[in-house]
Design a protein around this motif. Structure first.
Motif, PDB file in Angstrom:
ATOM      1  N   CYS A   1       0.832  -1.208   0.000  1.00 40.24           N
ATOM      2  CA  CYS A   1       0.000   0.000   0.000  1.00 40.24           C
ATOM      3  C   CYS A   1       0.867   1.258   0.000  1.00 40.24           C
ATOM      4  N   GLY A   2       1.922   1.257   0.789  1.00 42.29           N
ATOM      5  CA  GLY A   2       2.830   2.401   0.812  1.00 42.29           C
ATOM      6  C   GLY A   2       3.480   2.633  -0.538  1.00 42.29           C
TER       7      GLY A   2
ATOM      8  N   LEU B   1       0.900   4.002  -2.936  1.00 38.50           N
ATOM      9  CA  LEU B   1       0.609   5.407  -2.665  1.00 38.50           C
ATOM     10  C   LEU B   1       1.713   6.316  -3.219  1.00 38.50           C
TER      11      LEU B   1
ATOM     12  N   TYR C   1       1.332   7.713   4.849  1.00 39.46           N
ATOM     13  CA  TYR C   1       0.251   7.313   3.935  1.00 39.46           C
ATOM     14  C   TYR C   1      -0.802   8.412   3.828  1.00 39.46           C
TER      15      TYR C   1
ATOM     16  N   THR D   1      -1.776  10.513   0.503  1.00 35.72           N
ATOM     17  CA  THR D   1      -3.164  10.547   0.052  1.00 35.72           C
ATOM     18  C   THR D   1      -3.625  11.990  -0.139  1.00 35.72           C
TER      19      THR D   1
ATOM     20  N   LEU E   1      -5.126   4.074   1.329  1.00 44.32           N
ATOM     21  CA  LEU E   1      -4.970   4.548   2.709  1.00 44.32           C
ATOM     22  C   LEU E   1      -5.766   3.675   3.670  1.00 44.32           C
TER      23      LEU E   1
ATOM     24  N   GLY F   1      -4.141   0.224   3.762  1.00 39.90           N
ATOM     25  CA  GLY F   1      -2.867   0.329   4.467  1.00 39.90           C
ATOM     26  C   GLY F   1      -3.049   0.523   5.961  1.00 39.90           C
TER      27      GLY F   1
END
Length: 144
Positions: A14-15, A18, A92, A96, A108, A111
């Motif tokens: 997820c990081g 992003l 995060y 975002t 986000l 995550g």
């Protein structure tokens, strides 16, 4: 693969997504975000620095032998059991805010959920390794 590795991988994915989303956003046409860019950048950089500082504190506490150590003091460890994950969550959130779109909001949320699950899995591990010392620290601190 145990749950701790699964959620850690989700958190990292997820990081990375992003970051990629923010890069793609900035390669496109310039547009005004909902949050001033400087504020979003400050949140992202502050989160990254929080993570790095606490990673350094943890490495220093373990020393060269890498033995399991319960670090309960220094930095935010006095108040939060997982300050590196708190820093990741700030990072995060800043990313975002820099590229506000449905993809970044979804990343986000996913995550944040992965960070929470990873922190809970680490709490279970720390309790099994450090027992009563961890229980006492857990009673006086917050998860994130």
């Amino acid at each position: 693969m145990g749950p701790e590795k699964f959620w850690w991988r989700i958190k990292v994915a997820c990081g990375a997504a992003l970051i990629l989303n923010a890069v793609i956003h900035f390669l496109g046409p310039a547009g005004a975000g909902i949050v001033p860019r400087l504020l979003a950048q400050t949140v992202a950089v502050g989160g990254g620095l929080t993570t790095l500082l606490h990673h350094r504190l943890l490495r220093r506490a373990r020393g060269s032998n890498g033995a399991a150590t319960l670090l309960t003091r220094g930095g935010l460890f006095n108040w939060i059991r997982h300050p590196m994950y708190t820093g990741d969550l700030l990072l995060y959130t800043g990313l975002t805010l820099l590229a506000p779109n449905s993809v970044s909001v979804l990343l986000l949320v996913l995550g944040a959920f992965a960070l929470y699950r990873q922190a809970r899995a680490e709490d279970a591990y720390l309790l099994s390794v450090h027992g009563e010392a961890f229980s006492a620290w857990q009673a006086r601190t917050r998860l994130l």
